[in-house]
Scaffold this motif. Structure first.
Motif, PDB file in Angstrom:
ATOM      1  N   ILE A   1      32.594  43.385  33.222  1.00  0.00           N
ATOM      2  CA  ILE A   1      33.505  42.266  33.479  1.00  0.00           C
ATOM      3  C   ILE A   1      33.970  42.365  34.929  1.00  0.00           C
ATOM      4  CG2 ILE A   1      35.710  41.172  32.889  1.00  0.00           C
ATOM      5  CD1 ILE A   1      35.466  42.451  30.114  1.00  0.00           C
ATOM      6  N   SER A   2      34.008  41.228  35.601  1.00  0.00           N
ATOM      7  CA  SER A   2      34.551  41.230  36.960  1.00  0.00           C
ATOM      8  C   SER A   2      35.472  40.037  37.155  1.00  0.00           C
ATOM      9  CB  SER A   2      33.428  41.199  38.000  1.00  0.00           C
ATOM     10  OG  SER A   2      32.711  39.989  37.918  1.00  0.00           O
ATOM     11  N   ILE A   3      36.426  40.189  38.072  1.00  0.00           N
ATOM     12  CA  ILE A   3      37.379  39.125  38.371  1.00  0.00           C
ATOM     13  C   ILE A   3      37.504  38.981  39.885  1.00  0.00           C
ATOM     14  CG2 ILE A   3      39.645  38.168  37.834  1.00  0.00           C
ATOM     15  CD1 ILE A   3      40.090  40.427  35.895  1.00  0.00           C
ATOM     16  N   GLY A   4      37.263  37.788  40.373  1.00  0.00           N
ATOM     17  CA  GLY A   4      37.557  37.466  41.761  1.00  0.00           C
ATOM     18  C   GLY A   4      38.928  36.824  41.815  1.00  0.00           C
ATOM     19  N   VAL A   5      39.852  37.390  42.576  1.00  0.00           N
ATOM     20  CA  VAL A   5      41.230  36.910  42.566  1.00  0.00           C
ATOM     21  C   VAL A   5      41.678  36.458  43.954  1.00  0.00           C
ATOM     22  CG1 VAL A   5      41.820  38.446  40.654  1.00  0.00           C
ATOM     23  CG2 VAL A   5      42.277  39.173  42.996  1.00  0.00           C
ATOM     24  N   GLN A   6      42.573  35.507  43.953  1.00  0.00           N
ATOM     25  CA  GLN A   6      43.208  35.039  45.181  1.00  0.00           C
ATOM     26  C   GLN A   6      44.376  35.985  45.470  1.00  0.00           C
ATOM     27  OE1 GLN A   6      44.748  31.079  44.827  1.00  0.00           O
ATOM     28  NE2 GLN A   6      45.476  30.975  46.925  1.00  0.00           N
ATOM     29  N   GLY A   7      44.124  36.986  46.308  1.00  0.00           N
ATOM     30  CA  GLY A   7      45.175  37.943  46.597  1.00  0.00           C
ATOM     31  C   GLY A   7      44.625  39.272  47.066  1.00  0.00           C
ATOM     32  N   VAL A   8      45.517  40.235  47.207  1.00  0.00           N
ATOM     33  CA  VAL A   8      45.174  41.567  47.711  1.00  0.00           C
ATOM     34  C   VAL A   8      44.860  42.482  46.536  1.00  0.00           C
ATOM     35  CG1 VAL A   8      45.935  43.512  49.122  1.00  0.00           C
ATOM     36  CG2 VAL A   8      46.733  41.198  49.661  1.00  0.00           C
ATOM     37  N   VAL A   9      43.741  43.190  46.639  1.00  0.00           N
ATOM     38  CA  VAL A   9      43.285  44.083  45.582  1.00  0.00           C
ATOM     39  C   VAL A   9      43.253  45.510  46.114  1.00  0.00           C
ATOM     40  CG1 VAL A   9      41.318  44.635  44.076  1.00  0.00           C
ATOM     41  CG2 VAL A   9      41.895  42.242  44.570  1.00  0.00           C
ATOM     42  N   ASP A  10      43.500  46.487  45.247  1.00  0.00           N
ATOM     43  CA  ASP A  10      43.416  47.882  45.681  1.00  0.00           C
ATOM     44  C   ASP A  10      41.972  48.236  46.025  1.00  0.00           C
ATOM     45  OD1 ASP A  10      42.682  47.922  42.839  1.00  0.00           O
ATOM     46  OD2 ASP A  10      42.649  50.083  43.093  1.00  0.00           O
ATOM     47  N   ALA A  11      41.792  49.231  46.880  1.00  0.00           N
ATOM     48  CA  ALA A  11      40.457  49.599  47.358  1.00  0.00           C
ATOM     49  C   ALA A  11      39.544  50.034  46.227  1.00  0.00           C
ATOM     50  CB  ALA A  11      40.566  50.713  48.406  1.00  0.00           C
ATOM     51  N   GLY A  12      40.104  50.509  45.116  1.00  0.00           N
ATOM     52  CA  GLY A  12      39.297  50.929  43.981  1.00  0.00           C
ATOM     53  C   GLY A  12      38.841  49.798  43.088  1.00  0.00           C
ATOM     54  N   GLY A  13      39.333  48.566  43.354  1.00  0.00           N
ATOM     55  CA  GLY A  13      38.904  47.410  42.584  1.00  0.00           C
ATOM     56  C   GLY A  13      39.409  47.371  41.154  1.00  0.00           C
ATOM     57  N   GLN A  14      40.673  47.779  40.938  1.00  0.00           N
ATOM     58  CA  GLN A  14      41.223  47.773  39.590  1.00  0.00           C
ATOM     59  C   GLN A  14      42.535  46.996  39.466  1.00  0.00           C
ATOM     60  OE1 GLN A  14      39.673  49.259  36.682  1.00  0.00           O
ATOM     61  NE2 GLN A  14      38.086  48.997  38.249  1.00  0.00           N
ATOM     62  N   THR A  15      43.284  46.909  40.563  1.00  0.00           N
ATOM     63  CA  THR A  15      44.637  46.359  40.497  1.00  0.00           C
ATOM     64  C   THR A  15      44.817  45.232  41.506  1.00  0.00           C
ATOM     65  OG1 THR A  15      45.500  48.521  39.847  1.00  0.00           O
ATOM     66  CG2 THR A  15      47.093  46.920  40.668  1.00  0.00           C
ATOM     67  N   MET A  16      45.405  44.128  41.065  1.00  0.00           N
ATOM     68  CA  MET A  16      45.795  43.067  41.986  1.00  0.00           C
ATOM     69  C   MET A  16      47.177  43.423  42.520  1.00  0.00           C
ATOM     70  SD  MET A  16      45.839  38.931  41.395  1.00  0.00           S
ATOM     71  CE  MET A  16      47.275  38.887  40.290  1.00  0.00           C
ATOM     72  N   LEU A  17      47.222  43.824  43.782  1.00  0.00           N
ATOM     73  CA  LEU A  17      48.465  44.323  44.357  1.00  0.00           C
ATOM     74  C   LEU A  17      49.470  43.220  44.633  1.00  0.00           C
ATOM     75  CD1 LEU A  17      46.888  46.835  46.912  1.00  0.00           C
ATOM     76  CD2 LEU A  17      47.747  47.313  44.602  1.00  0.00           C
ATOM     77  N   TRP A  18      48.979  42.096  45.154  1.00  0.00           N
ATOM     78  CA  TRP A  18      49.836  40.948  45.455  1.00  0.00           C
ATOM     79  C   TRP A  18      48.988  39.693  45.450  1.00  0.00           C
ATOM     80  CZ3 TRP A  18      49.416  37.176  49.197  1.00  0.00           C
ATOM     81  CH2 TRP A  18      50.493  36.284  49.303  1.00  0.00           C
ATOM     82  N   SER A  19      49.589  38.592  45.006  1.00  0.00           N
ATOM     83  CA  SER A  19      48.880  37.324  45.022  1.00  0.00           C
ATOM     84  C   SER A  19      49.878  36.181  45.085  1.00  0.00           C
ATOM     85  CB  SER A  19      48.011  37.179  43.767  1.00  0.00           C
ATOM     86  OG  SER A  19      47.459  35.879  43.697  1.00  0.00           O
ATOM     87  N   PRO A  20      49.519  35.098  45.779  1.00  0.00           N
ATOM     88  CA  PRO A  20      50.406  33.929  45.803  1.00  0.00           C
ATOM     89  C   PRO A  20      50.474  33.223  44.463  1.00  0.00           C
ATOM     90  CG  PRO A  20      48.319  33.412  46.875  1.00  0.00           C
ATOM     91  CD  PRO A  20      48.331  34.896  46.628  1.00  0.00           C
ATOM     92  N   MET A  21      49.597  33.592  43.526  1.00  0.00           N
ATOM     93  CA  MET A  21      49.588  32.917  42.232  1.00  0.00           C
ATOM     94  C   MET A  21      50.684  33.413  41.298  1.00  0.00           C
ATOM     95  SD  MET A  21      46.377  34.597  40.155  1.00  0.00           S
ATOM     96  CE  MET A  21      45.318  34.805  41.577  1.00  0.00           C
ATOM     97  N   THR A  22      51.326  34.538  41.647  1.00  0.00           N
ATOM     98  CA  THR A  22      52.314  35.129  40.755  1.00  0.00           C
ATOM     99  C   THR A  22      53.382  35.875  41.544  1.00  0.00           C
ATOM    100  OG1 THR A  22      52.627  36.743  38.968  1.00  0.00           O
ATOM    101  CG2 THR A  22      50.840  37.172  40.511  1.00  0.00           C
ATOM    102  N   GLN A  23      54.540  36.004  40.929  1.00  0.00           N
ATOM    103  CA  GLN A  23      55.614  36.794  41.537  1.00  0.00           C
ATOM    104  C   GLN A  23      55.505  38.267  41.160  1.00  0.00           C
ATOM    105  OE1 GLN A  23      59.541  34.707  41.286  1.00  0.00           O
ATOM    106  NE2 GLN A  23      58.400  33.136  40.163  1.00  0.00           N
ATOM    107  N   LEU A  24      54.574  38.590  40.269  1.00  0.00           N
ATOM    108  CA  LEU A  24      54.386  39.971  39.836  1.00  0.00           C
ATOM    109  C   LEU A  24      53.597  40.754  40.870  1.00  0.00           C
ATOM    110  CD1 LEU A  24      53.384  39.245  36.126  1.00  0.00           C
ATOM    111  CD2 LEU A  24      55.663  39.840  36.987  1.00  0.00           C
TER     112      LEU A  24
END
Length: 406
Positions: free
Chosen positions: A153-176
């Motif tokens: 499974i893979s996810i392309g996200v609008q936002g900053v991802v950790d270098a290991g490719g597991q966590t969405m660190l920040w995104s304009p799509m959410t306040q989380l």
């Protein structure tokens, strides 16, 4: 000092090359693989025979077009293809208020596609988990008549991802912050999961589609609700030590008293170039007012049309966006030297209004490069590129997890 090359490394590289040819061209003969890869017939024969015995390739006989179709004389043509029954992948693209996903088999063929709308800005972590897990389950349910195991499974996200490719660190799509998307999906489906920045995946797609134009050094810049960049240098996708990095849209264009960006800072490039920034200026709102969460795409299409038809505030907004882009590119080129740029996304509808301002800014570049020498290309459908890059990269990762050319 001579460089030692290990035989198994060479074999893995050759195997990767052969599999890539099959994904790109579908059913091909060994002779065609030799032509595409430049490998020797003996090497191609040995590797493909091994992949057939492992069940990764299918072989079939078919009569050549040039053969006598009446008496069927001559030797049948043997073609090879990737075995779709090896497994499937789910590729998702996650952006503001929208989730789109594709189910694809091992050869890359799309088996199903689905869309989901949800209020991402108000969504909780449990909401994200619900929508993602439901989407994967929904797609896999399409395989009831011909079950294929889920492999990745893979996810392309609008936002900053950790270098290991597991966590969405920040995104304009959410306040989380720090959403463990990889962990959530792996726990639910027990397969490898990879999370990637969407612009990085668009760059991968451009290289896949046109490696002659987009080869070792280029960038894909997204012009849409946000401004992002996928950067390739010396043939490698650039990522930071801790994150996906290359946050081109958050380079500083103006002072701390500049326009408010969706990231919460002031003066970012995105605060002058993003859809919400252009919309904010045209609507007459203060540049430090909060960005709107979402703009109807048809409204931006109409805005671009008005900018083309008349001299006015719409055209002025795009020209200002061009100046911000040009200044940011000038700073980038001062660091890495000029490279080919692909602009992608809905913002390219008005690129002709921005381009003169961009090139004017580049004329003042310190390396004395002629602005006309920088190549720009435009692609409006950013989602298609993000999906393609994510799918091809995921299939290559799947190959490695299966020990194929890894």
């Amino acid at each position: 000092m001579p460089v030692l090359v290990r035989t198994d490394d060479v074999r893995r590289q050759n195997t990767r090359s052969i599999i890539q040819v099959l994904r790109r061209h579908g059913c091909v003969s060994r002779t065609e693989i030799v032509e595409y890869t430049g490998l020797s017939p003996a090497t191609v024969s040995t590797i493909t025979s091994g992949l057939i015995s492992e069940g990764l390739l299918l072989s079939r006989s078919e009569l050549s077009q040039s053969q006598d179709t009446v008496n069927r004389r001559g030797r049948p043509r043997i073609t090879l293809s990737l075995n779709p029954q090896v497994g499937c992948i789910v590729v998702m693209v996650l952006s503001i208020n929208k989730l789109t996903a594709w189910l694809q088999d091992y050869s890359g063929e799309i088996l199903a596609k689905a869309d989901d709308h949800f209020e991402s800005r108000q969504a909780s972590l449990a909401d994200f988990e619900h929508y993602l897990l439901r989407m994967v389950t929904r797609l896999m349910s399409q395989l009831t008549t011909n079950p294929i195991p889920l492999r990745f499974i893979s996810i392309g996200v609008q936002g900053v991802v950790d270098a290991g490719g597991q966590t969405m660190l920040w995104s304009p799509m959410t306040q989380l912050l720090d959403l463990p998307l990889g962990e959530l999906l792996h726990r639910a489906f027990n397969v490898p999961v990879w999370v990637a920045n969407d612009c990085n995946m668009a760059a991968e797609a451009l290289h896949w589609q046109d490696p002659a134009r987009f080869g070792d050094d280029f960038a894909a810049i997204l012009l849409g609700s946000g401004i992002g960049m996928g950067l390739v240098l010396k043939g490698y996708r650039f990522i930071g030590r801790q994150s996906s990095a290359a946050e081109f849209g958050h380079m500083v264009h103006a002072s701390d008293e500049g326009a408010l960006c969706r990231c919460g800072q002031y003066g970012c490039v995105e605060a002058y170039v993003g859809d919400y920034a252009i919309w904010r200026r045209v609507s007459g709102a203060d540049e430090q007012s909060l960005p709107v969460d979402e703009i109807d795409p048809t409204a931006m299409i109409d805005l671009a049309r008005r900018a083309h038809e008349n001299e006015g505030i719409e055209r002025a907004a795009y020209r200002e966006a061009g100046r911000a882009l040009g200044k940011a590119l000038r700073s980038l080129f001062a660091l890495i030297d000029p490279i080919t740029i692909a602009f992608i996304g809905g913002g390219v509808r008005a690129f002709d209004l921005m381009e003169p301002e961009i090139r004017n800014a580049l004329r003042h570049n310190g390396n004395m490069l002629e602005a006309s020498e920088v190549s720009f290309y435009c692609y409006e459908d950013s989602q298609e590129l993000i999906h393609l890059g994510c799918a091809m990269t995921t299939l290559q990762r799947l190959d490695r997890t299966m020990g194929v050319g890894g």
